[in-house]
Write a protein that holds these residues in place. Structure first.
Motif, short mmCIF file in Angstrom:
data_model
loop_
_atom_site.label_atom_id
_atom_site.label_comp_id
_atom_site.label_asym_id
_atom_site.label_seq_id
_atom_site.Cartn_x
_atom_site.Cartn_y
_atom_site.Cartn_z
N GLU A 109 0.84 -1.19 0.00
CA GLU A 109 0.00 0.00 0.00
C GLU A 109 0.88 1.25 0.00
OE1 GLU A 109 -3.33 -0.45 -0.01
OE2 GLU A 109 -3.13 -2.63 0.20
N VAL A 110 0.57 2.20 -0.85
CA VAL A 110 1.31 3.47 -0.88
C VAL A 110 0.33 4.65 -0.89
CG1 VAL A 110 3.34 2.54 -2.06
CG2 VAL A 110 1.48 3.52 -3.40
N ASP A 111 0.80 5.76 -0.39
CA ASP A 111 -0.02 6.97 -0.35
C ASP A 111 0.33 7.84 -1.56
OD1 ASP A 111 -1.44 9.24 0.17
OD2 ASP A 111 -0.44 9.74 2.06
N MET A 112 -0.63 7.98 -2.47
CA MET A 112 -0.43 8.86 -3.63
C MET A 112 -1.48 9.97 -3.64
SD MET A 112 0.78 6.76 -6.97
CE MET A 112 1.91 5.38 -6.93
N GLU A 113 -1.97 10.33 -2.46
CA GLU A 113 -3.03 11.33 -2.37
C GLU A 113 -2.63 12.65 -3.02
OE1 GLU A 113 -6.26 11.17 -1.46
OE2 GLU A 113 -5.86 9.02 -1.40
N ASP A 114 -1.37 13.07 -2.82
CA ASP A 114 -0.93 14.35 -3.39
C ASP A 114 -0.92 14.28 -4.92
OD1 ASP A 114 -0.64 15.43 -0.91
OD2 ASP A 114 1.53 15.14 -0.79
#
Length: 336
Positions: free
Chosen positions: A200-205
């Motif tokens: 899981e990775v955070d690519m919200e930006d």
């Protein structure tokens, strides 16, 4: 069933006449027919001759397939075959240099595969069917697996070459990795009996800025995915990292980065999109039309000017001979 070259040439000009195309007799160098799979390969002397056989919109070759009552016809220009052979020779030179410093049976298996491909450049499928290699107990490679045909092809080849791979899927959420890609990933890894890991990775930006029209997301998204998979490979102490890139052919298809040997398998094999789709389809993976990423499709809708960057990507693969012009046109039309 046998097909004679002169009979195929006559059939092509008859079809061209029937559908109102100019009467031209194509220069065909060779015809190879796989009777078992009912697949015909027509090799023309040059690209203009290839266009004559295919016809506008693929009409000629489509009607030829119907008249011959076979499953598929592929058309290749002989200069394109020579270019693929040249790229494979460049790859072999680089691969042999690495083998001299790295003791690896899977790399030797790849070397043997490339030599076989040079001997039979037009039939990757048959070469792979004849392969039978032992798989080591330890995992030798990480394969970045998105669920698309290119990365799926890479996992299949890595398994067949004895890398005993771990498939790693970077998951930024459904807007980038939709459920049908996740289903493809899980289906393929199950069929191949390959260990599979989601990260899981955070690519919200990236997602937020893309939806606000600040930039085209593909480049930034790819960098995050590559870095994430590279870090995982180093953490696990695994020597090889495999991607599904098609463009980095020749010496650039295998490079050493931070003590990890990175391999772009479709590029290394100088594989065409047709070969990739054919092999992936045998394992239940099929290419969907257009772009499968919901994020890029949403960006296209909100900011039509962003489509030009996606089209440039299609054109890069077309210039490299990976995509046929007809396939490229279809992707461009779906994009616009």
């Amino acid at each position: 069933m046998k097909f004679k070259k002169n009979e195929i040439i006559e059939e092509i000009w008859r079809i061209r006449e029937e559908i109102g195309h100019q009467y031209i007799e194509p220069d065909i160098k060779d015809i190879i027919f796989d009777e078992k799979n009912e697949v015909m390969l027509i090799i023309t002397s040059d690209r203009p001759e290839k266009s004559i056989v295919i016809g506008k919109g693929g009409w000629v070759v489509g009607k030829l397939k119907e008249k011959l009552n076979i499953k598929s016809i592929h058309v290749e220009a002989y200069p394109d075959i020579l270019l693929r052979e040249y790229k494979i020779k460049l790859t072999l030179d680089k691969l042999k240099d690495i083998i001299n410093t790295v003791d690896s049976q899977p790399l030797m298996n790849l070397c043997n595969l490339l030599n076989q491909r040079l001997e039979n450049i037009n039939d990757l499928d048959s070469i792979l069917n004849s392969r039978n290699v032992e798989e080591p107990d330890t995992h030798q490679a990480i394969v970045a697996l998105s669920g698309g045909v290119d990365s799926s092809f890479s996992l299949i080849i890595a398994k067949l070459m004895g890398f005993n791979p771990i498939a790693v899927t970077v998951n930024p959420g459904n807007i980038i990795l939709p459920k049908y890609f996740q289903n493809s990933v899980e289906t393929l890894t199950s069929k191949l009996n390959v260990k599979h890991v989601y990260i899981e990775v955070d690519m919200e930006d990236i997602i937020k800025d893309s939806l606000e029209g600040r930039f085209h997301p593909c480049g930034r998204c790819s960098k995050v995915i590559e870095k994430t998979v590279l870090n995982y490979t180093k953490e696990k102490g695994i020597p090889f990292l495999i991607f599904g890139d098609l463009l980095s052919t020749g010496a650039q298809s295998i490079v050493i980065e931070e003590d990890i040997i990175k391999i772009n398998l479709p590029a290394m094999l100088s594989a065409t999109k047709g070969e990739i789709k054919n092999i992936a389809s045998k394992y239940g993976i099929f290419k969907k039309g257009g772009y499968g990423c919901p994020l890029i499709n949403e960006v296209h809708k909100k900011y039509p000017h962003m489509k030009k960057f996606s089209i440039q990507r299609v054109l890069r693969e077309t210039r490299a001979g990976i995509l046929e012009p007809g396939e490229a046109l279809e992707m461009i039309m779906k994009t616009i």
